[in-house]
Design an enzyme around this catalytic site. Structure first.
Site, PDB file in Angstrom:
ATOM      1  N   HIS A 156       0.840  -1.207   0.000  1.00  0.00           N
ATOM      2  CA  HIS A 156       0.000   0.000   0.000  1.00  0.00           C
ATOM      3  C   HIS A 156       0.876   1.258   0.000  1.00  0.00           C
ATOM      4  O   HIS A 156       2.040   1.207   0.404  1.00  0.00           O
ATOM      5  CB  HIS A 156      -0.849   0.037   1.280  1.00  0.00           C
ATOM      6  CG  HIS A 156      -1.933  -0.975   1.359  1.00  0.00           C
ATOM      7  ND1 HIS A 156      -2.133  -1.779   2.469  1.00  0.00           N
ATOM      8  CD2 HIS A 156      -2.903  -1.311   0.478  1.00  0.00           C
ATOM      9  CE1 HIS A 156      -3.180  -2.569   2.261  1.00  0.00           C
ATOM     10  NE2 HIS A 156      -3.659  -2.314   1.054  1.00  0.00           N
ATOM     11  N   CYS A 243      -2.578  -0.049  10.052  1.00  0.00           N
ATOM     12  CA  CYS A 243      -3.609  -0.957   9.523  1.00  0.00           C
ATOM     13  C   CYS A 243      -4.620  -1.428  10.548  1.00  0.00           C
ATOM     14  O   CYS A 243      -5.743  -1.770  10.201  1.00  0.00           O
ATOM     15  CB  CYS A 243      -3.005  -2.244   8.987  1.00  0.00           C
ATOM     16  SG  CYS A 243      -1.447  -2.077   8.244  1.00  0.00           S
TER      17      CYS A 243
HETATM   18  C1  CIR Z   1      -3.612  -7.858   3.200  1.00  0.00           C
HETATM   19  O1  CIR Z   1      -2.831  -8.287   2.366  1.00  0.00           O
HETATM   20  O2  CIR Z   1      -4.650  -7.289   2.892  1.00  0.00           O
HETATM   21  C2  CIR Z   1      -3.269  -8.055   4.664  1.00  0.00           C
HETATM   22  N1  CIR Z   1      -2.558  -9.287   4.809  1.00  0.00           N
HETATM   23  C3  CIR Z   1      -2.433  -6.909   5.194  1.00  0.00           C
HETATM   24  C4  CIR Z   1      -3.162  -5.606   5.193  1.00  0.00           C
HETATM   25  C5  CIR Z   1      -2.373  -4.511   5.793  1.00  0.00           C
HETATM   26  N2  CIR Z   1      -3.138  -3.316   5.790  1.00  0.00           N
HETATM   27  C6  CIR Z   1      -2.619  -2.110   5.703  1.00  0.00           C
HETATM   28  O3  CIR Z   1      -1.429  -1.951   5.496  1.00  0.00           O
HETATM   29  N3  CIR Z   1      -3.456  -1.082   5.725  1.00  0.00           N
END
Ligand code: CIR
Length: 249
Positions: A156, A243
């Site tokens: 991201h 996150c």
């Molecule tokens: C994903 O790949 O969606 C999750 N394993 C990790 C999400 C992390 N979210 C973030 O950085 N906002």
């Protein structure tokens, strides 16, 4: 200030991985570290609203990706990973009491982790999760300017760049071109620490993972007050410190 969080799914070790190798992950350790993170939010003055775990969605602890909260509304996202689409309804239910809601709709996909909101303007990562249609919808729904930022080799935009003070951005420069951020000061992460550009600014303090000591030193040398948290377990499924919460000011 309110922080919405969600308890860790029992299935967390099955979370999506995109830019790192899958390695064994301990649910118990993830729960312990998440509790430490929630305690840090509380210490920084947040009232934490913790949603129940969604065990059928391994990544549901990463609530940031399901919504974008502004002063006047909340945008409910349509996450880029299909495995995550079922996470949004319960977050929308929780946010409804704080903000009017608007919804991103197909064919748009967007993860909140790609959305940086700085000085009334959106900077949105163009990644495997977020597409051009989402940028258009975000502009139309919110009436704000939206600038697309190509992201290379990171999940991201906020994996690579986050604010650590009002006018200072922490950046892992190999993933993004910083030219669109010329109005901000930039502090680079230590090059020996991959994916260390994600920090959570709350007031004038910053929640930051303990597993990036060199970048932490750089932050402290720049006058930033750090609240360190153990966050290496959720990092195994590409989770950072922004996150796991949605901050409602
Ligand atoms: C994903 O790949 O969606 C999750 N394993 C990790 C999400 C992390 N979210 C973030 O950085 N906002």
């Amino acid at each position: 200030m309110i922080a919405i969080t969600r308890a860790v799914s029992r299935s967390i070790s099955q979370g999506e991985v995109t830019h790192i190798e899958r390695v064994p992950l301990s649910y118990e350790r993830a729960v312990m570290q998440h509790a430490q993170y929630v305690a840090a939010l509380t210490d920084l003055g947040c009232r934490v609203v913790q949603l129940p775990a969604l065990d059928e969605h391994p990544d549901a602890v990463f609530v940031e990706d399901t919504a974008v909260v502004l002063e006047d509304m909340a945008v409910i996202t349509r996450p880029g990973a299909e495995s995550r689409r079922g996470e949004v309804d319960s977050v929308a239910e929780a946010l409804r009491q704080f903000r009017p809601l608007v919804l991103i709709e197909a064919p748009a996909t967007i993860d909140g982790g790609d959305v940086l909101y700085l000085r009334n303007r959106f900077y949105v990562g163009l990644t495997t999760r977020t597409n051009g249609a989402a940028l258009q919808q975000l502009a139309r729904l919110t009436g704000r300017e939206v600038i697309g930022i190509p992201v290379r080799g990171a999940l991201h935009l906020k994996t690579a760049m986050t604010p650590v003070a009002e006018d200072l951005l922490l950046v892992e420069a190999q993933h993004i071109d910083v030219a669109p951020f010329a109005d901000f000061r930039v502090l680079e992460t230590d090059p020996s620490e991959p994916f260390s550009g994600n920090a959570l600014l709350i007031g004038d303090r910053v929640i930051y993972p303990n597993h990036f000591p060199r970048t932490r030193e750089r932050l402290e040398a720049a006058g930033i007050t750090i609240v360190g948290v153990d966050a290496d377990e959720l990092a195994k499924v590409e989770g950072g410190v922004t996150c796991s919460s949605l901050i409602v000011i």
